[in-house]
Every structure is written in structure tokens, then in C-alpha cells.
Motif scaffolding. Structure first.
Motif, PDB file in Angstrom:
ATOM      1  N   HIS A   1       0.829  -1.208   0.000  1.00 57.04           N
ATOM      2  CA  HIS A   1       0.000   0.000   0.000  1.00 57.04           C
ATOM      3  C   HIS A   1       0.864   1.258   0.000  1.00 57.04           C
ATOM      4  O   HIS A   1       0.580   2.226  -0.721  1.00 57.04           O
ATOM      5  N   TYR A   2       1.942   1.246   0.775  1.00 51.03           N
ATOM      6  CA  TYR A   2       2.797   2.425   0.801  1.00 51.03           C
ATOM      7  C   TYR A   2       3.626   2.560  -0.474  1.00 51.03           C
ATOM      8  O   TYR A   2       3.928   3.679  -0.911  1.00 51.03           O
ATOM      9  N   GLU A   3       3.977   1.447  -1.078  1.00 50.19           N
ATOM     10  CA  GLU A   3       4.661   1.525  -2.367  1.00 50.19           C
ATOM     11  C   GLU A   3       3.741   2.164  -3.403  1.00 50.19           C
ATOM     12  O   GLU A   3       4.186   2.972  -4.229  1.00 50.19           O
ATOM     13  N   ARG A   4       2.457   1.819  -3.355  1.00 52.81           N
ATOM     14  CA  ARG A   4       1.506   2.425  -4.297  1.00 52.81           C
ATOM     15  C   ARG A   4       1.293   3.906  -3.973  1.00 52.81           C
ATOM     16  O   ARG A   4       1.144   4.731  -4.882  1.00 52.81           O
ATOM     17  N   LEU A   5       1.272   4.256  -2.683  1.00 50.49           N
ATOM     18  CA  LEU A   5       1.143   5.669  -2.312  1.00 50.49           C
ATOM     19  C   LEU A   5       2.308   6.476  -2.876  1.00 50.49           C
ATOM     20  O   LEU A   5       2.112   7.563  -3.440  1.00 50.49           O
ATOM     21  N   LEU A   6       3.507   5.950  -2.754  1.00 47.87           N
ATOM     22  CA  LEU A   6       4.680   6.652  -3.271  1.00 47.87           C
ATOM     23  C   LEU A   6       4.655   6.746  -4.793  1.00 47.87           C
ATOM     24  O   LEU A   6       5.118   7.734  -5.380  1.00 47.87           O
ATOM     25  N   GLN A   7       4.095   5.727  -5.455  1.00 49.22           N
ATOM     26  CA  GLN A   7       3.928   5.782  -6.909  1.00 49.22           C
ATOM     27  C   GLN A   7       2.943   6.882  -7.290  1.00 49.22           C
ATOM     28  O   GLN A   7       3.154   7.621  -8.263  1.00 49.22           O
ATOM     29  N   SER A   8       1.857   6.994  -6.525  1.00 47.66           N
ATOM     30  CA  SER A   8       0.884   8.066  -6.761  1.00 47.66           C
ATOM     31  C   SER A   8       1.537   9.424  -6.560  1.00 47.66           C
ATOM     32  O   SER A   8       1.337  10.352  -7.355  1.00 47.66           O
ATOM     33  N   CYS A   9       2.326   9.552  -5.496  1.00 51.12           N
ATOM     34  CA  CYS A   9       3.022  10.812  -5.219  1.00 51.12           C
ATOM     35  C   CYS A   9       3.966  11.180  -6.360  1.00 51.12           C
ATOM     36  O   CYS A   9       4.042  12.342  -6.776  1.00 51.12           O
ATOM     37  N   LYS A  10       4.659  10.183  -6.883  1.00 50.98           N
ATOM     38  CA  LYS A  10       5.604  10.428  -7.985  1.00 50.98           C
ATOM     39  C   LYS A  10       4.867  10.941  -9.219  1.00 50.98           C
ATOM     40  O   LYS A  10       5.310  11.882  -9.884  1.00 50.98           O
ATOM     41  N   ALA A  11       3.719  10.321  -9.517  1.00 49.50           N
ATOM     42  CA  ALA A  11       2.941  10.736 -10.687  1.00 49.50           C
ATOM     43  C   ALA A  11       2.390  12.158 -10.526  1.00 49.50           C
ATOM     44  O   ALA A  11       2.230  12.881 -11.516  1.00 49.50           O
ATOM     45  N   LEU A  12       2.123  12.557  -9.286  1.00 56.10           N
ATOM     46  CA  LEU A  12       1.521  13.862  -9.023  1.00 56.10           C
ATOM     47  C   LEU A  12       2.536  14.901  -8.550  1.00 56.10           C
ATOM     48  O   LEU A  12       2.162  15.985  -8.098  1.00 56.10           O
ATOM     49  N   TRP A  13       3.823  14.589  -8.644  1.00 50.48           N
ATOM     50  CA  TRP A  13       4.888  15.510  -8.241  1.00 50.48           C
ATOM     51  C   TRP A  13       4.762  15.936  -6.779  1.00 50.48           C
ATOM     52  O   TRP A  13       4.941  17.104  -6.433  1.00 50.48           O
ATOM     53  N   ILE A  14       4.441  14.990  -5.929  1.00 48.66           N
ATOM     54  CA  ILE A  14       4.412  15.250  -4.486  1.00 48.66           C
ATOM     55  C   ILE A  14       5.623  14.567  -3.874  1.00 48.66           C
ATOM     56  O   ILE A  14       5.777  13.349  -3.975  1.00 48.66           O
ATOM     57  N   ASN A  15       6.505  15.344  -3.274  1.00 48.33           N
ATOM     58  CA  ASN A  15       7.743  14.810  -2.731  1.00 48.33           C
ATOM     59  C   ASN A  15       7.548  14.355  -1.286  1.00 48.33           C
ATOM     60  O   ASN A  15       7.202  15.150  -0.421  1.00 48.33           O
ATOM     61  N   ILE A  16       7.763  13.074  -1.041  1.00 53.19           N
ATOM     62  CA  ILE A  16       7.641  12.492   0.290  1.00 53.19           C
ATOM     63  C   ILE A  16       9.035  12.094   0.782  1.00 53.19           C
ATOM     64  O   ILE A  16       9.727  11.324   0.105  1.00 53.19           O
ATOM     65  N   PRO A  17       9.471  12.592   1.936  1.00 53.46           N
ATOM     66  CA  PRO A  17      10.836  12.325   2.403  1.00 53.46           C
ATOM     67  C   PRO A  17      10.994  11.012   3.163  1.00 53.46           C
ATOM     68  O   PRO A  17      11.888  10.882   3.988  1.00 53.46           O
ATOM     69  N   TYR A  18      10.112  10.044   2.895  1.00 54.01           N
ATOM     70  CA  TYR A  18      10.161   8.771   3.607  1.00 54.01           C
ATOM     71  C   TYR A  18      10.101   7.611   2.619  1.00 54.01           C
ATOM     72  O   TYR A  18       9.490   7.715   1.553  1.00 54.01           O
ATOM     73  N   THR A  19      10.716   6.513   2.995  1.00 53.95           N
ATOM     74  CA  THR A  19      10.614   5.286   2.213  1.00 53.95           C
ATOM     75  C   THR A  19       9.354   4.534   2.629  1.00 53.95           C
ATOM     76  O   THR A  19       8.737   4.835   3.658  1.00 53.95           O
ATOM     77  N   ALA A  20       8.987   3.522   1.829  1.00 51.50           N
ATOM     78  CA  ALA A  20       7.838   2.689   2.181  1.00 51.50           C
ATOM     79  C   ALA A  20       8.079   1.998   3.525  1.00 51.50           C
ATOM     80  O   ALA A  20       7.171   1.870   4.343  1.00 51.50           O
ATOM     81  N   GLU A  21       9.309   1.560   3.759  1.00 50.77           N
ATOM     82  CA  GLU A  21       9.648   0.889   5.019  1.00 50.77           C
ATOM     83  C   GLU A  21       9.471   1.831   6.210  1.00 50.77           C
ATOM     84  O   GLU A  21       8.960   1.426   7.259  1.00 50.77           O
ATOM     85  N   GLU A  22       9.885   3.074   6.050  1.00 48.31           N
ATOM     86  CA  GLU A  22       9.726   4.054   7.140  1.00 48.31           C
ATOM     87  C   GLU A  22       8.259   4.336   7.417  1.00 48.31           C
ATOM     88  O   GLU A  22       7.837   4.449   8.577  1.00 48.31           O
ATOM     89  N   LEU A  23       7.461   4.434   6.361  1.00 45.42           N
ATOM     90  CA  LEU A  23       6.024   4.673   6.542  1.00 45.42           C
ATOM     91  C   LEU A  23       5.357   3.496   7.250  1.00 45.42           C
ATOM     92  O   LEU A  23       4.432   3.683   8.053  1.00 45.42           O
ATOM     93  N   CYS A  24       5.821   2.293   6.958  1.00 43.99           N
ATOM     94  CA  CYS A  24       5.312   1.108   7.662  1.00 43.99           C
ATOM     95  C   CYS A  24       5.604   1.214   9.160  1.00 43.99           C
ATOM     96  O   CYS A  24       4.731   0.935   9.996  1.00 43.99           O
ATOM     97  N   GLU A  25       6.811   1.611   9.505  1.00 48.75           N
ATOM     98  CA  GLU A  25       7.187   1.725  10.916  1.00 48.75           C
ATOM     99  C   GLU A  25       6.385   2.817  11.618  1.00 48.75           C
ATOM    100  O   GLU A  25       5.971   2.650  12.768  1.00 48.75           O
ATOM    101  N   PHE A  26       6.157   3.935  10.942  1.00 49.21           N
ATOM    102  CA  PHE A  26       5.340   5.004  11.530  1.00 49.21           C
ATOM    103  C   PHE A  26       3.925   4.504  11.803  1.00 49.21           C
ATOM    104  O   PHE A  26       3.301   4.850  12.817  1.00 49.21           O
ATOM    105  N   THR A  27       3.402   3.697  10.883  1.00 52.51           N
ATOM    106  CA  THR A  27       2.048   3.169  11.044  1.00 52.51           C
ATOM    107  C   THR A  27       1.958   2.227  12.234  1.00 52.51           C
ATOM    108  O   THR A  27       1.007   2.277  13.020  1.00 52.51           O
ATOM    109  N   LEU A  28       2.942   1.358  12.376  1.00 51.93           N
ATOM    110  CA  LEU A  28       2.986   0.462  13.528  1.00 51.93           C
ATOM    111  C   LEU A  28       3.043   1.254  14.831  1.00 51.93           C
ATOM    112  O   LEU A  28       2.334   0.948  15.799  1.00 51.93           O
TER     113      LEU A  28
END
Length: 273
Positions: free
Chosen positions: A56-83
Motif C-alpha cells: 500500500h505504501y509503495e503504491r502511495l509513493l507511486q501516486s506521489c511520484k505521478a503527481l509531483w508530491i515529494n515524500i521524504p520517507y521510504t515505504a519501510e519508514e512509513l510502515c514503521e510510523f504506522t505500527l
């Protein structure tokens, strides 16, 4: 009222402390994207399982890339924040998580460039769901439960927030990515379960509107919708007008998987506690 916490700008804070400007581009232009993630509570093991979290976070980052939204976190980091966020709430129930990334600039002009000539179907932009909201409102006003959207060519696309499957001639059929669907993670899961666990041939091809009426079964799939049978379309009964056997079996397998009951799919479940 119990405190509600959110992850915002790199910190976990109380929801009441979040402030978003009225000039925010997500508010003014819909320049944002989101994900929907579920965590399933299993009472027997007293464990909360996040389902296919990293995907899910990999897809979120793909959406961000397509929409030129810069996210300073990796999918792994977002997983840890969610936990961390779920543990902060100490949830002991099935919960729905809604990550949102957006353009927060105070300048009132869109400044979004893309190569597509329409909202990319493979992303989950906030503005793109206006069509879904209008479709849902229209069908509810006319006494139905959910809409089925069509492509410009008149083929079946998907629901307002979920993918669609039909079962006929011993095949499970679902529209292909080329028919402008969101390539749903739950959809991918259903395809895997039907083919590997039930031995059903799964076909991705275009479906005409009238073909829906001759289906033996039909059902939706999605993170919010999960697996939900469709028993009537356009005032026509689907099959015998009751939830079908294939849908029931897929649903049973799906919920077993999401609660960590199937060791073959344990990699899809991330334990919170």
C-alpha cells in the motif's frame, strides 16, 4: 472522549493539533493522493495484523511520484510510523488507516505537470474521487447501494472505490488495467486466491454492461469494501439473486488470510503487537 493521534509532518501528535491552511492546494485543487489500509484484529491470537502494508505504501509513493508530491520517507519508514501509531492507540479491533499526502503550498495556483491527458487511473488522487462521490450520490438517491462505472467505450470499469468480478462459464472475469481501473491490492489478492486455492481460471478482459446480467455471480473487492457480493444490477437479478458460492469461498479465504490463519500467506500480514 479518548485522544486520537495522527502522524503529521514527521511526528505523532494529537489530531486536534493538526492545522491545514485554507490555501492548501489539496483543498483548492484536489492536489493530493491517499491510500486505504486495513488492520484486522484476531481475537483468538489477540493480535492485530496489517494487511499487505508495504504494498500500500509503495503504491502511495507511486501516486506521489505521478503527481509531483515529494515524500521524504521510504515505504519501510512509513510502515514503521504506522505500527507506532497503532501501538499508540493500543487498538484491539479491526481498524482502517487513511494515509494522505498533499500539496501544502500557500500559493494559489496548481503547478502540477503530468504526461497523461486525464487523471492517471493507476493513482489514488483525492480530486479524482469527485467522480466516485457523484456516482455514489446518484445511485443512493435512486434507491441503489453502489454504482458501477463504465469506460468511454462503454465497457465495465469498476465501482466508485472498488474493483469488480463476475463469474460465468466456470471463469472468474475482471476488467483489465487497460480499461482504466485502479489495479487494486485486494483485487490482486482475490486473483491469487481464486487461482491457487480454488483452482478457478481467472481472466482479465473487457466486460460489456449487458454481460453483467448473464453472470452467475458478481462481487466487488477493495480495502474498504473487502469482498462483497452483488445480487442485482440494473433491476436484474444476478444468478438466483443471492450471494454465490464462489464469492462465499473467496471471502472465507480472504478473511482467514488477513487474520494470519493461512501460513501460506503469512508474509502479507504485519503483526502490530
Amino acid at each position: 472522549m479518548e485522544k486520537s493521534y495522527v502522524f503529521y509532518q514527521g511526528e505523532i501528535i494529537e489530531e486536534k493539533d493538526v492545522n491545514i491552511s485554507i490555501r492548501c492546494k489539496a483543498f483548492n485543487y484536489g492536489l493530493g493522493c491517499f491510500e486505504g489500509i486495513r488492520a484486522y484484529w484476531d481475537e483468538e491470537s489477540r493480535q492485530l495484523y496489517l494487511f499487505r502494508l508495504k504494498e500500500h505504501y509503495e503504491r502511495l509513493l507511486q501516486s506521489c511520484k505521478a503527481l509531483w508530491i515529494n515524500i521524504p520517507y521510504t515505504a519501510e519508514e512509513l510502515c514503521e510510523f504506522t505500527l507506532e501509531l497503532l501501538r499508540k492507540h493500543n487498538f484491539k479491533t479491526t481498524v482502517y488507516i487513511r494515509p494522505v499526502a498533499y500539496k501544502g503550498s500557500n500559493a494559489l495556483f496548481p503547478t502540477l505537470y503530468d504526461d497523461d491527458n486525464m487523471i492517471p487511473a493507476r493513482t489514488k488522487p483525492t480530486g479524482g474521487y469527485l467522480n466516485s462521490a457523484l456516482a455514489s450520490l446518484e445511485v443512493l438517491q435512486n434507491g441503489y447501494d453502489e454504482a458501477i462505472l463504465l469506460t468511454n467505450e462503454g465497457y465495465v470499469c469498476e465501482g466508485p472505490g472498488e474493483n469488480i468480478f463476475i463469474f460465468k462459464n466456470n471463469q472468474l472475469i475482471t476488467p483489465p488495467p487497460s480499461d482504466n481501473i485502479l489495479e487494486g491490492i485486494t483485487r490482486k489478492t482475490i486473483i491469487e486466491l481464486a487461482s491457487k486455492e480454488l483452482g478457478i481460471e481467472v481472466v482479465e478482459r473487457s466486460i460489456t454492461r449487458t454481460e453483467l446480467y448473464s453472470a452467475k455471480e458478481a462481487f466487488f473487492s477493495g480495502t474498504a469494501m473487502e469482498v462483497t457480493s452483488i445480487v442485482e444490477i440494473d433491476n436484474r437479478k444476478i444468478g438466483d439473486g443471492k450471494p454465490g458460492e464462489v464469492c462465499r469461498k473467496v471471502k472465507e479465504l480472504f478473511f482467514g488470510m488477513t487474520k494470519g490463519k493461512n501460513p501460506n500467506y503469512s508474509a502479507y500480514c504485519t503483526a502490530v503487537y
